[in-house]
Design a protein around this motif. Structure first.
Motif, PDB file in Angstrom:
ATOM      1  N   PHE A 187     108.450   8.688  56.386  1.00 27.37           N
ATOM      2  CA  PHE A 187     107.542   8.489  55.084  1.00 27.37           C
ATOM      3  C   PHE A 187     106.235   7.948  55.328  1.00 27.37           C
ATOM      4  O   PHE A 187     105.099   8.653  55.118  1.00 27.37           O
ATOM      5  CB  PHE A 187     108.213   7.655  54.142  1.00 27.37           C
ATOM      6  N   TYR A 189     102.876   9.970  55.250  1.00 31.16           N
ATOM      7  CA  TYR A 189     101.987   9.541  54.147  1.00 31.16           C
ATOM      8  C   TYR A 189     100.427   9.009  54.814  1.00 31.16           C
ATOM      9  O   TYR A 189      99.385   9.345  54.256  1.00 31.16           O
ATOM     10  CB  TYR A 189     102.524   8.076  53.682  1.00 31.16           C
ATOM     11  N   ARG A 248      99.262  12.008  52.420  1.00 29.52           N
ATOM     12  CA  ARG A 248     100.016  11.732  51.361  1.00 29.52           C
ATOM     13  C   ARG A 248     100.790  12.452  50.404  1.00 29.52           C
ATOM     14  O   ARG A 248     101.693  12.560  50.097  1.00 29.52           O
ATOM     15  CB  ARG A 248      99.555  10.433  50.420  1.00 29.52           C
ATOM     16  N   TYR A 258     104.466  12.029  48.858  1.00 30.25           N
ATOM     17  CA  TYR A 258     104.289  11.291  47.776  1.00 30.25           C
ATOM     18  C   TYR A 258     102.849  11.580  47.089  1.00 30.25           C
ATOM     19  O   TYR A 258     101.888  10.896  47.324  1.00 30.25           O
ATOM     20  CB  TYR A 258     104.374   9.808  48.441  1.00 30.25           C
ATOM     21  N   LEU A 310     102.309  10.690  41.505  1.00 30.35           N
ATOM     22  CA  LEU A 310     103.466   9.734  41.390  1.00 30.35           C
ATOM     23  C   LEU A 310     103.119   8.224  40.984  1.00 30.35           C
ATOM     24  O   LEU A 310     103.997   7.546  40.597  1.00 30.35           O
ATOM     25  CB  LEU A 310     104.441   9.802  42.491  1.00 30.35           C
ATOM     26  N   ASP A 311     101.893   8.095  41.469  1.00 33.30           N
ATOM     27  CA  ASP A 311     101.299   6.736  41.160  1.00 33.30           C
ATOM     28  C   ASP A 311     101.432   6.244  39.541  1.00 33.30           C
ATOM     29  O   ASP A 311     101.524   5.181  39.322  1.00 33.30           O
ATOM     30  CB  ASP A 311      99.968   6.394  41.795  1.00 33.30           C
ATOM     31  N   ASN A 339     107.764   1.670  45.289  1.00 34.91           N
ATOM     32  CA  ASN A 339     107.292   2.599  46.273  1.00 34.91           C
ATOM     33  C   ASN A 339     107.607   2.021  47.675  1.00 34.91           C
ATOM     34  O   ASN A 339     108.389   2.271  48.511  1.00 34.91           O
ATOM     35  CB  ASN A 339     106.049   3.147  46.330  1.00 34.91           C
ATOM     36  N   HIS A 374     110.738   2.497  50.524  1.00 28.83           N
ATOM     37  CA  HIS A 374     109.921   2.992  51.769  1.00 28.83           C
ATOM     38  C   HIS A 374     109.471   2.032  52.766  1.00 28.83           C
ATOM     39  O   HIS A 374     109.012   2.396  53.726  1.00 28.83           O
ATOM     40  CB  HIS A 374     108.797   3.975  51.580  1.00 28.83           C
ATOM     41  N   TYR A 405     110.418  17.586  48.814  1.00 24.96           N
ATOM     42  CA  TYR A 405     109.390  17.107  49.331  1.00 24.96           C
ATOM     43  C   TYR A 405     108.170  18.197  49.781  1.00 24.96           C
ATOM     44  O   TYR A 405     108.267  19.335  50.249  1.00 24.96           O
ATOM     45  CB  TYR A 405     109.986  16.739  50.946  1.00 24.96           C
TER      46      TYR A 405
END
Length: 179
Positions: A58, A62, A66, A70, A74-75, A83, A87, A138
């Motif tokens: 991850f 990232y 990112r 992610y 998604l924030d 998170n 992770h 993903y």
């Protein structure tokens, strides 16, 4: 989910051990041994290799980009603390568990077979979700050709197996149980 189930079993094992201390019940002792075996198997086959894999993969992806694992979107739904809970914190907690509790690893062939089974099952699940929804869980997978996906999935499975072996070596080093 794996970490939550694993640490739940750890707590249950510790509580059961405390509650059966000094009790001469053969049945309770037998059940406790089964629980300890389950805990040790989960640590060896799932919690350690998958936990280390998740953290390293991850954050590696990232840091690179990112959006591949992610997306910033998604924030808005997943707070930063959650998170990190999924992770990041996995690694220190699993290392603390390994240092504070000796775990019996299964035979290497059984352990590696179980790790491979989990990895292949997870990969198939990810592919099934894509088949049904048309969306990759993903985002990175969207950019890979079918042939590269096969190589990628194979490399991931090999990496998880390496993490299994690393866990076995680390456990033996910490507890000095060379065979």
């Amino acid at each position: 989910v794996i970490q939550a189930v694993f640490f739940g079993i750890c707590v249950l094992t510790d509580l059961s051990s405390l509650l059966t201390k000094g009790n001469d019940s053969q049945e309770q002792e037998r059940q406790l041994k089964k629980l300890i075996s389950l805990r040790d198997w989960m640590m060896a086959v799932l919690a350690f290799p998958i936990g280390v894999f998740v953290v390293t993969m991850f954050w590696s992806i990232y840091i690179y980009d990112r959006e591949l694992v992610y997306p910033k979107l998604l924030d808005n739904f997943i707070p930063a603390w959650l998170n990190h809970g999924m992770h990041t914190t996995v690694l220190p907690f699993i290392l603390i568990e390994m240092r504070t509790t000796h775990h019996e690893y299964p035979s290497r062939s059984c352990g590696l077979a179980a790790v491979c089974t989990f990895a292949v099952g997870y990969i198939l699940w990810v592919c099934w979700i894509h088949h049904v929804t048309g969306v990759w869980v993903y985002p990175l997978l969207e950019y890979l050709s079918p042939g590269v996906k096969i190589i990628f999935f194979t490399a991931l499975t090999i990496t998880i197996n390496i993490f299994y072996l690393l866990g076995e070596v680390l456990n033996n080093y910490i507890w000095d149980t060379q065979k």
